[in-house]
Design a protein around this motif. Sequence first.
Motif, PDB file in Angstrom:
ATOM      1  N   PHE A   1      12.097  88.747  77.082  1.00 31.53           N
ATOM      2  CA  PHE A   1      10.668  88.526  77.325  1.00 31.53           C
ATOM      3  C   PHE A   1      10.031  89.764  77.946  1.00 31.53           C
ATOM      4  O   PHE A   1       8.911  90.156  77.583  1.00 31.53           O
ATOM      5  N   ALA A   2      10.732  90.411  78.874  1.00 28.17           N
ATOM      6  CA  ALA A   2      10.199  91.610  79.538  1.00 28.17           C
ATOM      7  C   ALA A   2       9.985  92.749  78.543  1.00 28.17           C
ATOM      8  O   ALA A   2       8.994  93.491  78.634  1.00 28.17           O
ATOM      9  N   ILE A   3      10.876  92.884  77.573  1.00 34.05           N
ATOM     10  CA  ILE A   3      10.731  93.949  76.579  1.00 34.05           C
ATOM     11  C   ILE A   3       9.516  93.703  75.692  1.00 34.05           C
ATOM     12  O   ILE A   3       8.746  94.626  75.387  1.00 34.05           O
TER      13      ILE A   3
ATOM     14  N   TYR B   1      20.408 101.967  82.562  1.00 36.59           N
ATOM     15  CA  TYR B   1      20.851 102.830  81.461  1.00 36.59           C
ATOM     16  C   TYR B   1      20.826 102.086  80.125  1.00 36.59           C
ATOM     17  O   TYR B   1      20.263 102.578  79.134  1.00 36.59           O
ATOM     18  N   TYR B   2      21.399 100.895  80.087  1.00 33.38           N
ATOM     19  CA  TYR B   2      21.453 100.165  78.821  1.00 33.38           C
ATOM     20  C   TYR B   2      20.109  99.525  78.471  1.00 33.38           C
ATOM     21  O   TYR B   2      19.835  99.262  77.290  1.00 33.38           O
ATOM     22  N   LEU B   3      19.279  99.321  79.457  1.00 35.20           N
ATOM     23  CA  LEU B   3      17.925  98.856  79.153  1.00 35.20           C
ATOM     24  C   LEU B   3      17.140  99.952  78.430  1.00 35.20           C
ATOM     25  O   LEU B   3      16.403  99.676  77.483  1.00 35.20           O
ATOM     26  N   ILE B   4      17.324 101.198  78.863  1.00 33.18           N
ATOM     27  CA  ILE B   4      16.694 102.323  78.172  1.00 33.18           C
ATOM     28  C   ILE B   4      17.261 102.464  76.765  1.00 33.18           C
ATOM     29  O   ILE B   4      16.528 102.756  75.808  1.00 33.18           O
ATOM     30  N   GLN B   5      18.578 102.253  76.617  1.00 33.97           N
ATOM     31  CA  GLN B   5      19.197 102.307  75.294  1.00 33.97           C
ATOM     32  C   GLN B   5      18.576 101.265  74.363  1.00 33.97           C
ATOM     33  O   GLN B   5      18.239 101.556  73.203  1.00 33.97           O
ATOM     34  N   ALA B   6      18.444 100.048  74.870  1.00 31.51           N
ATOM     35  CA  ALA B   6      17.859  98.987  74.049  1.00 31.51           C
ATOM     36  C   ALA B   6      16.402  99.293  73.713  1.00 31.51           C
ATOM     37  O   ALA B   6      15.967  99.125  72.570  1.00 31.51           O
ATOM     38  N   TYR B   7      15.657  99.741  74.721  1.00 34.58           N
ATOM     39  CA  TYR B   7      14.249 100.068  74.509  1.00 34.58           C
ATOM     40  C   TYR B   7      14.113 101.181  73.473  1.00 34.58           C
ATOM     41  O   TYR B   7      13.220 101.136  72.611  1.00 34.58           O
ATOM     42  N   ASP B   8      14.987 102.168  73.541  1.00 36.32           N
ATOM     43  CA  ASP B   8      14.958 103.271  72.579  1.00 36.32           C
ATOM     44  C   ASP B   8      15.199 102.752  71.169  1.00 36.32           C
ATOM     45  O   ASP B   8      14.521 103.159  70.219  1.00 36.32           O
TER      46      ASP B   8
ATOM     47  N   PHE C   1      14.682  99.639  69.970  1.00 34.56           N
ATOM     48  CA  PHE C   1      13.518  98.860  69.540  1.00 34.56           C
ATOM     49  C   PHE C   1      12.338  99.776  69.200  1.00 34.56           C
ATOM     50  O   PHE C   1      11.614  99.531  68.230  1.00 34.56           O
ATOM     51  N   MET C   2      12.150 100.815  69.999  1.00 35.08           N
ATOM     52  CA  MET C   2      11.015 101.710  69.783  1.00 35.08           C
ATOM     53  C   MET C   2      11.144 102.456  68.458  1.00 35.08           C
ATOM     54  O   MET C   2      10.192 102.486  67.658  1.00 35.08           O
ATOM     55  N   ILE C   3      12.304 103.038  68.202  1.00 33.19           N
ATOM     56  CA  ILE C   3      12.487 103.793  66.961  1.00 33.19           C
ATOM     57  C   ILE C   3      12.403 102.876  65.751  1.00 33.19           C
ATOM     58  O   ILE C   3      11.742 103.196  64.747  1.00 33.19           O
ATOM     59  N   ALA C   4      13.056 101.721  65.831  1.00 32.73           N
ATOM     60  CA  ALA C   4      13.033 100.792  64.695  1.00 32.73           C
ATOM     61  C   ALA C   4      11.620 100.305  64.391  1.00 32.73           C
ATOM     62  O   ALA C   4      11.189 100.285  63.233  1.00 32.73           O
ATOM     63  N   SER C   5      10.883  99.921  65.418  1.00 30.03           N
ATOM     64  CA  SER C   5       9.534  99.399  65.197  1.00 30.03           C
ATOM     65  C   SER C   5       8.591 100.476  64.673  1.00 30.03           C
ATOM     66  O   SER C   5       7.740 100.196  63.812  1.00 30.03           O
ATOM     67  N   LEU C   6       8.736 101.706  65.160  1.00 29.02           N
ATOM     68  CA  LEU C   6       7.886 102.795  64.677  1.00 29.02           C
ATOM     69  C   LEU C   6       8.160 103.108  63.211  1.00 29.02           C
ATOM     70  O   LEU C   6       7.230 103.360  62.433  1.00 29.02           O
ATOM     71  N   ILE C   7       9.433 103.093  62.817  1.00 24.34           N
ATOM     72  CA  ILE C   7       9.776 103.369  61.427  1.00 24.34           C
ATOM     73  C   ILE C   7       9.314 102.227  60.522  1.00 24.34           C
ATOM     74  O   ILE C   7       8.803 102.455  59.408  1.00 24.34           O
ATOM     75  N   ILE C   8       9.463 100.986  60.981  1.00 25.57           N
ATOM     76  CA  ILE C   8       8.967  99.848  60.192  1.00 25.57           C
ATOM     77  C   ILE C   8       7.457  99.948  60.003  1.00 25.57           C
ATOM     78  O   ILE C   8       6.931  99.726  58.907  1.00 25.57           O
ATOM     79  N   LYS C   9       6.765 100.296  61.070  1.00 26.42           N
ATOM     80  CA  LYS C   9       5.301 100.399  60.996  1.00 26.42           C
ATOM     81  C   LYS C   9       4.869 101.543  60.089  1.00 26.42           C
ATOM     82  O   LYS C   9       3.879 101.432  59.361  1.00 26.42           O
TER      83      LYS C   9
ATOM     84  N   TRP D   1      20.839  97.817  70.006  1.00 27.98           N
ATOM     85  CA  TRP D   1      20.157  97.001  71.013  1.00 27.98           C
ATOM     86  C   TRP D   1      20.850  95.652  71.264  1.00 27.98           C
ATOM     87  O   TRP D   1      20.689  95.094  72.346  1.00 27.98           O
ATOM     88  N   ILE D   2      21.613  95.129  70.328  1.00 27.76           N
ATOM     89  CA  ILE D   2      22.299  93.858  70.589  1.00 27.76           C
ATOM     90  C   ILE D   2      23.354  94.009  71.685  1.00 27.76           C
ATOM     91  O   ILE D   2      23.326  93.273  72.677  1.00 27.76           O
ATOM     92  N   PRO D   3      24.310  94.958  71.568  1.00 28.32           N
ATOM     93  CA  PRO D   3      25.255  95.116  72.688  1.00 28.32           C
ATOM     94  C   PRO D   3      24.589  95.605  73.961  1.00 28.32           C
ATOM     95  O   PRO D   3      25.010  95.243  75.065  1.00 28.32           O
ATOM     96  N   SER D   4      23.532  96.415  73.834  1.00 30.47           N
ATOM     97  CA  SER D   4      22.830  96.905  75.025  1.00 30.47           C
ATOM     98  C   SER D   4      22.187  95.753  75.782  1.00 30.47           C
ATOM     99  O   SER D   4      22.264  95.689  77.017  1.00 30.47           O
ATOM    100  N   MET D   5      21.548  94.828  75.069  1.00 28.84           N
ATOM    101  CA  MET D   5      20.929  93.684  75.734  1.00 28.84           C
ATOM    102  C   MET D   5      21.985  92.787  76.374  1.00 28.84           C
ATOM    103  O   MET D   5      21.755  92.212  77.447  1.00 28.84           O
ATOM    104  N   ARG D   6      23.144  92.671  75.732  1.00 26.74           N
ATOM    105  CA  ARG D   6      24.232  91.905  76.337  1.00 26.74           C
ATOM    106  C   ARG D   6      24.681  92.543  77.654  1.00 26.74           C
ATOM    107  O   ARG D   6      24.893  91.856  78.658  1.00 26.74           O
TER     108      ARG D   6
END
Length: 364
Positions: free
Chosen positions: A310-312, A93-100, A102-110, A281-286
């Motif tokens: 690394f996996a992400i 569950y929290y891996l999906i939260q973190a991935y979400d 990272f995905m939204i942030a990176s897409l908006i930055i790009k 993503w910081i608390p989610s990765m923790r």
Amino acid sequence: MKIIRPVSMLQFTLMISAFQISVAFLSLPRELARHAGTDGWIAILFGWGLATLASIALVKLMKNSPDGTILELIQRFMGIWASKIAAFIFLAYYLIQAYDGFMIASLIIKLWLLPSTYIYVLVLLLLIPTFQIAQHGFQAIGRYSEILTFISLWIPFAYLSTMRHAHWHYLLPVLKDGWLPVLSTIKIMFYPMLGIGLVFFLYPHLVKKEKALTAMVISNTLTCLVYLGITLVCFMYFSPDEIGDYNEPVISILKSIELQFIERVEVPFIAFYLFMFSCIWIPSMRLVSMNSAWLLGKDRERGHLALWCFAIVVSFFIYRPSFIDAARVNNVLNLTGFVMEFALPVCLLLYVAIIKKVRGGKRT
């Protein structure tokens, strides 16, 4: 012996509120307008009410394990294998939260800042400070949220400056289509209110556990006020017919701000808002590293955190998501988040109450 670093009530409150606001802040006005028109802001109040009720269940549940996380509580009442299964579910569950996040942030930055940069490179750059903060536990994350909140106090004033272009009549009449569109929009508020589930793992770290419920109510109220403020600003700035055409109306509205020394105000805003993005993503990765360590029966959470980081990066290198993928993940989190943070606490609280009644309050 595992060291539990204390978290103050202020840090606890701001950590939950920042987690909730982080990624949902940008697209919430659009989603509410698409489903309920300019009456969508009313659904925010219902979302606050449901989150508060779930918070009551969460705190009452965790009082049964004041010095342990939800995993210790499940192990106590259901056994070691049930806690292993729970650890795997929370990990996913929290891996999906973190991935979400990272995905939204990176897409908006790009999209807005670095269109020629690969997404996996952006994620790698974001993961470096993430690892540095998350490895030190919830106390460091709480301090980070505390500092970030105080340096973000200027953001409301930036949006208030756009009110010179506001059209108040866009909000009228209230409930123009009745209650049905508003009530059907409540389900959208589960995703923006996700974050109350942090108490599952934060509770044993709290300095004053008796004030946990008060802190959660304050946190949910802060989130509600932020959502109400930005939603009403967007509803009064954009016409009801055009707001649904903007993917991030919260960013697009900044184009109306004119400063002599900055040509595009939205660019530095997005760069600054990356700090807010990181609050998911910081608390989610923790939490991912904590559950991973519990699952394998080891306490080397720092090593688990490094492996998951690394996996992400590898996952973003193999598959490069789009905004359509982000919308799909949001829909998944809206459903799973309701189950994990709204329904699960109530079910577990009932189960624990029944077991304690049967056992006469004795531990196994």
